[in-house]
Design a protein around this motif. Structure first.
Motif, short mmCIF file in Angstrom:
data_model
loop_
_atom_site.label_atom_id
_atom_site.label_comp_id
_atom_site.label_asym_id
_atom_site.label_seq_id
_atom_site.Cartn_x
_atom_site.Cartn_y
_atom_site.Cartn_z
N MET B 1 0.92 -0.95 0.06
CA MET B 1 0.00 -0.08 -0.18
C MET B 1 0.94 1.17 -0.27
SD MET B 1 -3.09 1.09 2.70
CE MET B 1 -3.85 -0.50 2.02
N ASP B 2 1.07 1.73 -0.98
CA ASP B 2 1.78 2.94 -1.27
C ASP B 2 1.22 3.92 -2.31
OD1 ASP B 2 3.45 2.82 -3.46
OD2 ASP B 2 4.05 0.98 -2.82
N PHE B 3 1.60 5.42 -2.16
CA PHE B 3 1.25 6.42 -3.23
C PHE B 3 2.17 6.35 -4.35
CE2 PHE B 3 -0.90 7.45 0.74
CZ PHE B 3 -2.41 7.51 0.34
N ASN B 4 3.22 5.62 -4.50
CA ASN B 4 4.17 5.73 -5.38
C ASN B 4 3.80 5.16 -6.89
OD1 ASN B 4 5.68 7.50 -3.42
ND2 ASN B 4 6.50 5.37 -2.50
N ASN C 2 -0.46 2.04 -5.53
CA ASN C 2 -1.16 0.76 -5.28
C ASN C 2 -1.81 1.01 -3.85
OD1 ASN C 2 -2.48 -1.45 -4.99
ND2 ASN C 2 -0.53 -2.59 -4.52
N PHE C 3 -2.93 1.56 -3.87
CA PHE C 3 -3.80 2.02 -2.74
C PHE C 3 -4.50 0.58 -2.42
CE2 PHE C 3 -6.33 4.32 0.17
CZ PHE C 3 -5.29 4.79 0.91
N GLU C 4 -3.92 -0.57 -2.13
CA GLU C 4 -4.55 -1.72 -1.84
C GLU C 4 -3.78 -2.64 -1.01
OE1 GLU C 4 -6.81 -3.80 -0.65
OE2 GLU C 4 -8.00 -3.63 -2.40
N PHE C 5 -4.22 -3.39 -0.18
CA PHE C 5 -3.17 -4.30 0.66
C PHE C 5 -2.53 -5.35 -0.58
CE2 PHE C 5 -6.06 -2.98 3.81
CZ PHE C 5 -5.15 -2.83 4.89
N SER C 6 -1.23 -5.73 -0.23
CA SER C 6 -0.85 -6.76 -1.08
C SER C 6 -1.55 -8.14 -1.16
CB SER C 6 0.78 -6.77 -0.53
OG SER C 6 0.93 -7.59 0.50
N LEU C 292 -0.33 4.61 9.43
CA LEU C 292 0.34 3.96 10.70
C LEU C 292 1.37 3.21 10.04
CD1 LEU C 292 0.12 2.41 13.43
CD2 LEU C 292 -1.68 0.86 12.35
N SER C 293 1.30 2.48 9.10
CA SER C 293 2.54 1.58 8.70
C SER C 293 3.73 2.46 8.30
CB SER C 293 2.08 0.71 7.50
OG SER C 293 1.94 1.71 6.40
N THR C 294 3.56 3.58 7.91
CA THR C 294 4.70 4.44 7.44
C THR C 294 5.01 5.26 8.60
OG1 THR C 294 3.08 6.01 6.42
CG2 THR C 294 4.13 4.21 4.88
#
Lengths: 370, 409, 370, 409
Positions: B1-4, C2-6, C292-294
């Motif tokens: 989950m990231d914005f990159n 990628n705004f989703e869980f892996s 939270l995770s970052t």
């Protein structure tokens, strides 16, 4: 116990309704909205002839000497029919200020003409983009001359005189200013409801007559605003019910998917919600009417309750009336937007919903001193 | 989950940004944007800009290259949208052609028609409009009645369409008509494209509640359309329309007008009842609610873009966005005007004045809750298409169109 | 972007869901609700064996060394299945306090046992019928001994130790107290959600270990509460979605007037409203998870946003789930009320909705300094 | 418009008050009231009190005198209700008999049956319950399935009823059954009264979400009812039920639980975020909304009473009251618990503790929004019966009952 208007009052209401229907009051509102005039002079004259402006003025000032219950039922019909006249400014406000606070001489000078409608009064209070408070009023009176600006005065361009709030020293007082006198500049103001006229008033040393005692000005004002709030609430109630009726009427006749859209639960329940809002508002307005007509100690509470409740009902009904009409409701041609606009105009006229909710709780705090 | 971005996405973004940088001016602030003096001027400017895009390969990103498109991936389109929003560029006018008419032509038109119409569409040379809704057929679009009758090789059209944006400056239109009123509702429709300059086409603007006129009524009186301009089979018009409608729902975007940030800024600069409005608990709670809605919509969009970029079908985000943002706008508009108390209804000639912004939102919200599917229709769609709940009972099912009740008479 | 869980995180979520379904977590919640035990010890043990308690604890303390995104998906499934265990107290709060503020020695002592679930921690904060503030905290620490009462401590009766807020001089500090030590009295408290246990803790000179520096106690606390808020929000999200799913399921199968009640617009639109609330909450929760995770600077905003949004969604869905069930939803036998109760329990656990809305605006004010 | 009695009303009020004053104790405060240690004790006390009313001519005010009533006007009933609410008197248990079964018996029973059953009902000697709802027939009451079969002069009943208050202490019950499953839905019902001690009647309490059990399931296994206990013709049960149901809707009153005054008092004594809650703008606005709702309901009731006293038909006030007060209670319950922050969920053994009151409201509101007609059903009723809008489309119209779909199978 009889928590209903009397047979005579209901008859008066019926007369007012039929008169305003016959005179095409809603069409006249559209004409004012679309045209250049500030109000419908002819309708105003007819309203005067009907005696509506004279309703609550005692007979000795050439009024009809009826009571406020009568004025309430008329207000409801004016609201229902969007009457494009300075009625609220002149009757609920200017007349009330004079009746409650005017000297005998002022009463004799002004009330008979207010009763006939030949004179129009208004009330000038707001000075900025926030609700007026005892602190932020900056119009000033010195040696009976007033200086300052009131930025949004309903009917400011059509009224003959205005009641105005201003400071003399530290006290907010109430003053009467002739709008045709020297030192008064009137600038028309456009608003989102052009079916009702507004102006800003610029006072540059205009003459004033003091109304009531200066150090009670703010308290007197609150009382008059409470009284007016009940009458405004009845206008809002009338507008709310008219919007609901329009929505229902349209839904019954509009077909989609092979049936009247009034048979879809989404529309049925929307109308039920409007009906509930209107019924709560109506019941609260009756409470307000009772308190107004009897000068009850509960007036402040009852006025705020009817004001808040009727504003909510009109908001709900006028916006969901457009929604029920679908695309047609979004056209200039349909009357939905006249009510949507008037709803905002009435909600703004004597102060916002937040302010009235706050007033309601304050008055309940006073009534329930710990 | 990231914005990159992925490496590829970053490369594409850079390319897009650099081309834009070379060909347009960056916006100087959030309220900065392209302004045209008039509709005519705006249209001219869009045509010039679109031609520039076309020449550099940035036109119609989702179209096949043979018609002047770029064959981009969905995520590339999103990135392009993000980058172009940083620049002052003219917009509007072309969406219906490129987003709706173009894709339909690709599926149903002849090779010659495609060759004739698609490149000018991609270059922005010809403007298209969509002639679907009718006064009696809005939410129930398939209830349309505009009549088409075939004689020899020519169709004759009579009827009325409504809510047609841009009809007055369009060169071409896509049109759905009822060719067989005795067939079942969804079966008797036929789809065409036509020259908007055809004799018998009359365009009248519709004045909206705000006083503006962004839409038209279009009247058809014995308008002739050659059968060669039919798209899809006779009676297949509903199927053809569905291709187009999918695209419309996606196109109706956010409600424009004041949102959380504007209301927040107003509350921080505005007194309420003698102290700063932002210190009032009711103001804070309302702002918090709107922030959560706005933020929820924003991140729902990100989730949707992510789904797109993984090649998944996006969710019903656009329906949710329209419902939530239309109602939020209506609340915020009332809130803003209320906060300015009696002065909230004053009209200002300056479009940036606080009052103008909230009043614009007040009218706009009423329209957004209706346009492109009312709140009620969209909730039906969510419950049926997303949650799999049953359709409403149909009074118009299984009977010939001309026997379906359409009034109380 | 990628705004989703892996894929791995989604797989983990799936594992958690299937595990909790297989273990009949909802039935276990009902058993705890109806029975005498404080929590489901067996389920807690199994959760420990699955490694859920160890998720975000670094490997050097015998954790799995996964991240907070993994913990978020587990939280959602625990919420969906109403898992009747001290997971939130021990993992979202006690473990986090130690990870962020504990000395190396404390970490070595506590974290491995927290990771395995063999040790249970909690957090004791509330002292009265109002939200705790820096001013109203009255538990006091002097010479490392604590005195005072915490009136509602989730899992206070099953935890081995607690983190507690108390004043040392004027500063609110954070302390660790062994609940089996002298000077600690534990009184079971009944709440409206007996599927989760609560107690009040009475400290009479119990020994404390200081956590973090005393003068930063309040700020440290806010940060941990923000972190926990995201995880609680995921539990609420899971509960909201479960309630929505129940409502839909029931409506599809329930017939009235000859058709599935799911075909009535009133029910369809109710479900659409729930779906919208859940989608907004989910999107905001993802934002919270990312922050939270970052350890993003936006954490305070993102945490409050997800907390407020998820509380709203759970409230909407759990109450309208009962409504959709009609009379059946009002029976003890159906599971609707388990979610209705848990909704309130989770809404109360780390402070009320008003407080979190206020926090949200405060954090936006900080981020938008004029 | 005034709150005062007419001369006649004042006279009646005085008479009522004086009798009550002589026979009961005034309440000492708003929370004061009759308290019984147990249901059994309460029932005993009600019977004693009702007998006293009966002997003095105050029982069953709306009943004809021949059956022990008073033949009062509607407004006298309202005044009686207002006056009795000032006193500590036992209540409950008798509403279904006197309010529902009694009126139906008067219309449909034989003279002997009336003479046998009505006076004991009026005296409170015999308790009645109502056996209408079924697990599969709630909002759609006419979908009930409990089977009645006639053989000779005796009916045999099999099936299950639900939501029967007081079934476990009732002597008699009124019952609707399906005597002809092949007839149209509303045509095949037949109505009876029966002895609740009949063999084959089994009563099981229903535990509610609050943990309490105010209702029952009632199972019928080959229960025999003589045909003489049929009320109305065979197949006319729906018509007979409607008489009864009109009365039920009026009987479901205000949602009991914390209202504006309680929330206001709490907010004035409770901190929120470091200062008194009542100073918080959000708290003030919510309180204002609830006050307006409460006040609107109160004065709607007064308007209704006024209509009654003029001999007019009262409006849909009870539906509005139930919808508004149920939802308001749910909001206030959450508000109250929220205001007590984490401690709001603590359970107290004292029923007057703030927490208990709000928690009770939290459970109760969920029930009130359903019992005696869900919000959704009541909105249907308002839109159809008050506003005159069309019925929902019916899937069960014009087909035999046993062919109406009742599940997905």
């Amino acid at each position: 116990m009889n928590f209903e208007f009397s047979a005579e009052q209901i008859q008066l209401k019926d007369i007012a309704r039929k008169f305003l229907e016959k005179e095409d009051s809603v069409k006249r509102a559209r004409a004012v909205l679309e045209g250049e005039t500030s109000y419908d002079e002819e309708l105003w004259k007819l309203i005067g002839e009907m005696g509506f402006t004279a309703t609550a003025i005692p007979e000795k000032y050439d009024g009809l000497g009826l009571g406020y219950l009568e004025l309430c039922v008329i207000a409801e019909e004016l609201g229902r029919s969007l009457a494009p006249t300075p009625f609220s400014s002149s009757v609920y406000l200017a007349t009330e200020f004079l009746l409650k606070l005017g000297s005998e001489e002022m009463k004799q000078n002004y009330l008979p003409k207010l009763a006939s409608g030949s004179l129009i009064g208004t009330f000038a209070h707001t000075e900025g983009n926030t609700s007026p408070t005892e602190e932020n009023i900056s119009c000033e009176v010195k040696d009976n001359l007033i200086n300052g600006i009131k930025i949004v005065v309903p009917d400011g361009d059509v009224a003959d005189f205005t009641i105005v709030t201003a400071k003399e020293g530290n006290d907010v007082g109430l003053y009467l200013v002739d709008l045709n006198s020297d030192g008064v500049e009137i600038v028309n103001q456009q608003t989102l409801d052009p079916s009702r006229s507004h102006a800003s008033l610029i006072f540059k040393g205009a003459k004033t007559i003091t109304l009531g005692s200066a150090n009670e000005g703010w308290d007197n004002l609150q009382n008059i605003l409470d009284r007016a709030a009940v009458l405004f609430a009845f206008e809002q109630l009338g507008g709310a019910e008219a919007s609901m009726d329009m929505a229902k009427e349209y839904a019954m006749g509009r077909f989609a998917f092979g049936r009247s859209i009034a048979s879809f639960q989404a529309i049925k329940h929307k109308l039920a919600d409007m009906y509930i809002a209107v019924e709560l508002a109506r019941s609260n307005c009756y409470y307000g009417a009772w308190a107004l007509s009897t000068d009850a100690p509960e007036l402040a509470t009852a006025a705020a309750t009817s004001r808040v409740s009727a504003s909510q009902a009109f908001n709900e009904c006028s916006k969901e009336n457009i929604q029920t009409h679908g695309g047609m409701g979004f056209t200039w041609e349909f009357d939905c937007h006249l009510y949507y606009r008037r709803c905002r105009q009435l909600a703004a006229n004597i102060g916002s919903q937040s302010i009235w909710k706050d007033k309601l709780i304050s008055s309940l705090e006073r009534a329930n001193q710990l | 989950m990231d914005f990159n971005d992925t490496t590829e996405e970053a490369k594409f973004r850079k390319e897009a940004y650099e081309w834009l940088k070379a060909n347009a001016d960056l916006k100087e602030g959030p309220k900065d944007g392209w302004r045209s003096a008039s509709e005519e001027e705006g249209l001219e400017q869009v045509k010039v800009w679109q031609n520039k895009l076309y020449e550099s390969g940035w036109a119609c990103m989702h179209w096949p290259k043979e018609f002047g498109g770029r064959e981009s991936t969905p995520i590339e389109r999103v990135i392009w949208g993000q980058e172009i929003s940083k620049f002052k560029v003219p917009g509007g006018y072309l969406e219906i052609g490129q987003g709706m008419a173009g894709p339909v032509m690709m599926m149903y038109a002849t090779e010659e028609q495609k060759a004739r119409h698609l490149p000018p569409m991609a270059r922005g040379e010809e403007i298209w409009c969509q002639l679907f809704s009718e006064p009696g057929a809005g939410s129930d679009l398939a209830g349309l009645k505009t009549k088409s009758v075939l004689e020899g090789d020519t169709w004759t059209i009579n009827g009325q369409k409504i809510w047609t944006s841009g009809a007055h400056f369009s060169d071409w239109g896509i049109l759905v008509t009822r060719s067989d009123p005795t067939a079942h509702k969804h079966k008797g429709l036929t789809y065409f494209f036509l020259d908007m300059k055809s004799p018998g086409v009359e365009v009248r603007p519709i004045k909206q509640i705000s006083g503006g006129a962004n839409f038209n009524e279009v009247y058809f009186t014995d308008v002739k359309i050659p059968d060669s301009q039919r798209l899809g089979a006779v009676g297949d018009g509903w199927k053809v329309s569905l291709t187009t409608l999918m695209n419309e729902r996606l196109a109706v975007g956010d409600a424009s007008g004041p949102d959380f940030q504007e209301a927040f800024t107003l509350a921080r600069g505005q007194d309420l009842n003698g102290s700063l409005a932002i210190e009032n608990g009711a103001v804070r709670e309302k702002l918090a609610d709107w922030y959560c809605q706005q933020s929820g919509l924003k991140f729902a969009k990100y989730r949707n873009i992510s789904a797109l970029s993984r090649g998944e079908t996006p969710g019903p985000q656009s329906s949710i966005t329209k419902i939530v943002s239309g109602n939020k706008l209506q609340e915020i508009a009332n809130f803003g005007m209320d906060l300015m108390d009696s002065a909230g209804i004053l009209r200002s000639d300056e479009p940036d004045a606080d009052q103008s912004m909230y009043q614009y939102g007040f009218y706009g919200a009423a329209g957004i809750r209706i346009a492109g599917g009312t709140d009620e229709i969209l909730k039906n769609i969510i419950s049926e298409q997303v949650l799999g709940m049953p359709q409403d009972m149909r009074a118009d099912k299984g009977i010939p169109f001309n026997e379906i009740p359409s009034s109380n008479k």
